[in-house]
Structures are given as structure tokens and as C-alpha cells.
Design an enzyme around this catalytic site. Structure first.
Site, PDB file in Angstrom:
ATOM      1  N   HIS A   1      52.316  44.183 -21.325  1.00  0.00           N
ATOM      2  CA  HIS A   1      52.368  42.498 -21.474  1.00  0.00           C
ATOM      3  C   HIS A   1      51.151  41.686 -21.451  1.00  0.00           C
ATOM      4  O   HIS A   1      51.160  40.557 -21.750  1.00  0.00           O
ATOM      5  CB  HIS A   1      53.206  42.375 -20.421  1.00  0.00           C
ATOM      6  CG  HIS A   1      54.336  41.091 -20.704  1.00  0.00           C
ATOM      7  ND1 HIS A   1      54.002  40.311 -21.789  1.00  0.00           N
ATOM      8  CD2 HIS A   1      55.321  40.669 -20.157  1.00  0.00           C
ATOM      9  CE1 HIS A   1      55.069  39.239 -21.709  1.00  0.00           C
ATOM     10  NE2 HIS A   1      55.712  39.548 -20.794  1.00  0.00           N
TER      11      HIS A   1
ATOM     12  N   ASP B   1      54.189  40.830 -26.159  1.00  0.00           N
ATOM     13  CA  ASP B   1      55.212  39.967 -25.388  1.00  0.00           C
ATOM     14  C   ASP B   1      56.428  40.829 -25.759  1.00  0.00           C
ATOM     15  O   ASP B   1      56.519  41.701 -26.696  1.00  0.00           O
ATOM     16  CB  ASP B   1      55.097  38.678 -25.944  1.00  0.00           C
ATOM     17  CG  ASP B   1      53.921  37.802 -25.639  1.00  0.00           C
ATOM     18  OD1 ASP B   1      53.332  38.154 -24.423  1.00  0.00           O
ATOM     19  OD2 ASP B   1      53.057  37.016 -26.303  1.00  0.00           O
TER      20      ASP B   1
END
Length: 439
Positions: free
Chosen positions: A411, A415
Site C-alpha cells: 500500500h 492503492d
């Protein structure tokens, strides 16, 4: 009589050194041409070093657990005449090169004066090279842990350690159990100092077994990955009924024509390679604050070994292979992994990894990213399940073959939109599989 210098051979473009793990021959033993003399290990692969000549082993220049650079002389073999002169062959009347003598002397001095430190007790990850240098220089575990590393996640690399050793020589010596605060201020330590772990209670019926070399490496890699990447998972269920039916129909003909078994893995890998071309943002690596966009799609394929350990051979340029080529690559790497015949270069250069947790009956999983990659896909077990089937005449319940895809991604740079879209595209390719295609 002549003497032959056995050197550590080149093992791949990205492999510069190896650790000696076991000498198969001892001084005085006879050696045949191409016979294995010793076993070595890189960060991921164990290999054997064969002799290029027949003769007698007269000198061993490195001990077990020593780190050797590619091209360094590791042993001297005395040949029985008739050996053509080359850069590796030296006359028996000529004295040993000064460099060889110095290496041998250094090894002996290290053996006599340095008490090996137990670096396995540390929560930090240290490479085999760093640990060996620390042992040779008599650096304690406390000192090593106090050094401020400049590598990824504050890891201590070779340059950090050599700089510390250089500065250490000009400073007042301290007790080996006390960290050298002069060269490593507390403010520069990459991780907070934690208290020593509580001792584990052991009773008379318990057995204590030390991790083998590969398990220690895997342990270090897994902990480092979790500490490095912000792991996030996306899951998606896929209907693979058409793939199951097609494989059942063609697998016998495939094996007869190609001499290879057709498993589900190459079909899945083909879909992953296509999805990576569609979403190049998943085919990247992270180096500090920089993102490296990989040109080639090299798929890592996690493989379980007979001893319970894990290795990840790499299919190079996977997007350029058809299904036959993918099946051959998967079978070749898988078979050589189980037989311990992988070369160091076989595990280098991966840009994305796939692991088949369904082999062991798992429905889905949360795999750990293979650094410095940013994603890994787990293939769950294929199961017959009741499902709603939509038709122009209405919905009805039927039996379908389904599986879960579990996608772990980093992350920090990926995303949810990218991570989720990528695994959805893999699922789309699998569900749209052409049952009339040839192999």
C-alpha cells in the site's frame, strides 16, 4: 606434477559471492574430473562446485561458513602431469601466490583468536557476509546491533560495517558486551532498542532443533518484508469451470505431444502475465523513495521443497511464452527445485510472484510480498460449489468449479483501485477462457 587453482565459478549476472556450506572432499582425497568438491550457497540456492581436472586435493583455502567472491581461488588440486598450462595451473616448484598464503594465514588466525558470536539471537536481519566479517573482526552481537545501517530499513551492509571497523580501531576499546556508542549514536539507530526476549520454558520432553541455513534466510526475509511493506489484501472468487473441463479434455493429448504434464499452474500464470501487461503499475519495485518500473515481466513461482523449506524460481519474460512454453517452464523449474538442481540465476530478477496455496487444500491465504516486489498472488484450491447461474430464461442453481484469488500488495505504492483492478483482470481472463482453443 602441477597444481590447479579451483576458483568459485560465475553463477549468474547478479550473484557476486557465495557461502561455503560443506566440503565434500578433504585434503588428500582423489578427485575425478567434473566431480563435486564442495557445496556452496547463495541467498536462495544451494549448489555444488565441480573440479575441472582430475587429481588430488592438496589445500583448502576457505572453511565452512566462509564467504567467497566469484573468481576467488578456493582450493588447490595437484594433477598428475599431462595438464595443459592455463591461468589456473601453476608449477609445483613455484611458491604459492602471496594472496593465497595471506588468505590461509588470515583464516587460521581468525580460527584461533575469534570466538564466534551467536548472531541468530538478534531480532535484526544481517546478511551472511556481514555476519562473517563481524566474526572475523571479533565484533559482538551488541556492537553489531548498535551500528546505524544505511541499507534498506536501516540494515547494516558491508560498507557500514567496514566503516565502523575503521573508526573502531582509532577509538578506545570497550567491553564486547557494551555497544560502541562513539561510532553509533543512539539517535542514529534505525529501530528502537527493545528488551531481550523472555526465555522460552523447555521441559524434559521437548526437543530443541536449530533452524537450517535456508530456514534462517526465509525467516529473515519474511520478517523484513512485513516490516518494509504495508500489506493489503484483495480477494475475488473466480468461476474456472471452463478451464477444468478444457484441461480434462486435452491433458492426455498434451502430454503425448509435448511430453509434459499440463497442470492448472501454467494456465493461471498465463493470465497473470497478461494482466501485468494491462497494469504495469503492479510490475514495479521500490528502492527507498524511488519506484523502478520493470521492463520485463518475470514471474516468480513459489515452490515447496521436500525438506519443508520454500524457494521462488523465476520464469523470465513470461508474457512472451505461449501455453506450451509456460507449461515447460513451470515443470522444469518445479522439478529442478525439488531435486535441488536450481542455479543461482534461476531465482533472480523476479518482478511479481505467484504462490499456489491450493496445492495443500487452502481456499485462500494472505501471502507475504517477495521484496522488493510490490505484489503476490495466492491461488486457492478449486472446489465444486453450488452457484447461481444467470440465463435469459432466469436464474437457477448449478454446480460450478470455483476458486479464490488472494492478492497481497504494497500500500506504500499500490492503492486499492490498482490492486483490486489487477486481480479482477486476472479473474476476467480466467473466466473468459476459450474452451475451443488449441494448446
Amino acid at each position: 606434477m602441477a597444481k590447479f587453482e579451483l576458483k568459485l565459478p560465475k553463477m549468474g549476472e547478479s550473484v557476486a559471492e557465495a557461502t561455503v556450506t560443506n566440503w565434500l572432499k578433504q585434503v588428500g582425497d582423489k578427485i575425478e574430473m567434473d566431480e563435486a568438491v564442495l557445496e556452496i550457497a547463495t541467498d536462495k540456492v544451494d549448489s555444488e562446485v565441480p573440479s575441472e581436472v582430475a587429481g588430488t586435493l592438496v589445500e583448502i583455502l576457505f572453511n565452512t561458513d566462509d564467504v567467497v567472491q566469484v573468481g576467488q581461488t578456493i582450493a588447490i588440486i595437484e594433477t598428475e602431469g599431462g595438464v595443459s598450462q592455463s591461468s589456473n595451473v601453476i608449477s609445483s616448484e613455484v611458491e604459492k601466490p602471496v594472496a593465497v598464503a595471506e588468505v590461509a594465514k588470515a583464516v587460521e588466525v581468525a580460527k584461533e583468536t575469534v570466538a564466534p558470536a551467536d548472531f541468530s539471537a538478534s531480532e535484526k536481519f544481517f546478511s551472511p557476509l556481514v555476519k562473517n566479517i563481524a566474526k572475523e573482526e571479533g565484533i559482538s552481537l551488541a556492537e553489531l546491533e548498535a551500528i546505524a545501517g544505511s541499507g534498506k530499513d536501516g540494515r547494516v551492509n558491508k560498507e557500514d560495517l567496514l566503516n565502523y571497523i575503521k573508526n573502531r580501531g582509532s577509538q578506545t576499546s570497550v567491553q564486547s558486551s557494551v555497544p560502541s556508542v562513539q561510532s553509533a549514536p543512539v539517535a542514529q539507530i534505525s529501530k528502537p532498542v527493545t528488551s531481550n526476549p523472555q526465555p522460552v520454558s523447555v521441559n524434559g520432553g521437548d526437543e530443541i532443533v536449530e533452524m537450517d541455513r535456508m530456514r534462517k534466510l526465509i525467516s529473515g526475509y519474511m520478517v523484513a518484508s512485513v516490516q518494509t511493506s504495508a500489506h493489503v489484501q484483495s480477494f475475488i472468487e473466480v468461476d474456472v469451470t471452463n478451464i477444468v473441463k478444457w484441461r480434462d479434455k486435452v491433458k492426455a493429448a498434451f502430454e503425448k505431444r509435448e511430453g509434459e504434464k499440463l497442470t492448472f499452474t501454467p494456465i493461471m500464470m498465463e493470465a497473470v502475465a497478461k494482466a501485468l501487461k494491462d497494469f504495469p503499475g503492479m510490475n514495479i519495485s521500490v528502492d527507498g523513495d524511488f519506484i523502478i518500473k520493470r521492463k520485463n515481466i518475470n514471474l516468480g513461482m513459489a515452490a515447496a521443497l521436500p525438506n519443508g523449506n520454500l524457494i521462488v524460481p523465476v520464469i523470465k519474460n513470461a508474457d512472451q511464452l505461449n501455453l506450451v512454453g509456460m507449461a515447460k517452464a513451470v515443470n522444469d523449474l518445479g522439478n529442478r527445485a525439488k531435486a535441488g538442481k536450481l542455479k543461482p540465476d534461476d531465482t533472480q530478477g523476479g518482478t511479481y510472484t505467484v504462490t499456489n496455496v491450493g496445492t495443500f487444500g487452502s481456499v485462500f491465504g494472505t501471502p507475504i510480498i517477495n521484496q522488493p516486489q510490490v505484489g503476490i498472488l495466492a491461488l486457492g484450491a478449486i472446489r465444486k460449489v453450488p452457484a447461481v447461474i444467470e440465463t435469459p430464461e432466469g436464474d437457477f442453481i448449478g454446480i460450478r468449479q470455483k476458486m479464490f484469488l488472494s492478492h497481497s500488495y504494497d500500500h506504500r505504492v499500490v492503492d486499492g483501485a490498482l490492486g483490486g483492478s489487477f486481480v479482477k483482470r486476472v479473474a476476467d481472463y480466467l473466466e473468459a477462457f476459450d474452451v475451443n482453443r488449441d494448446f
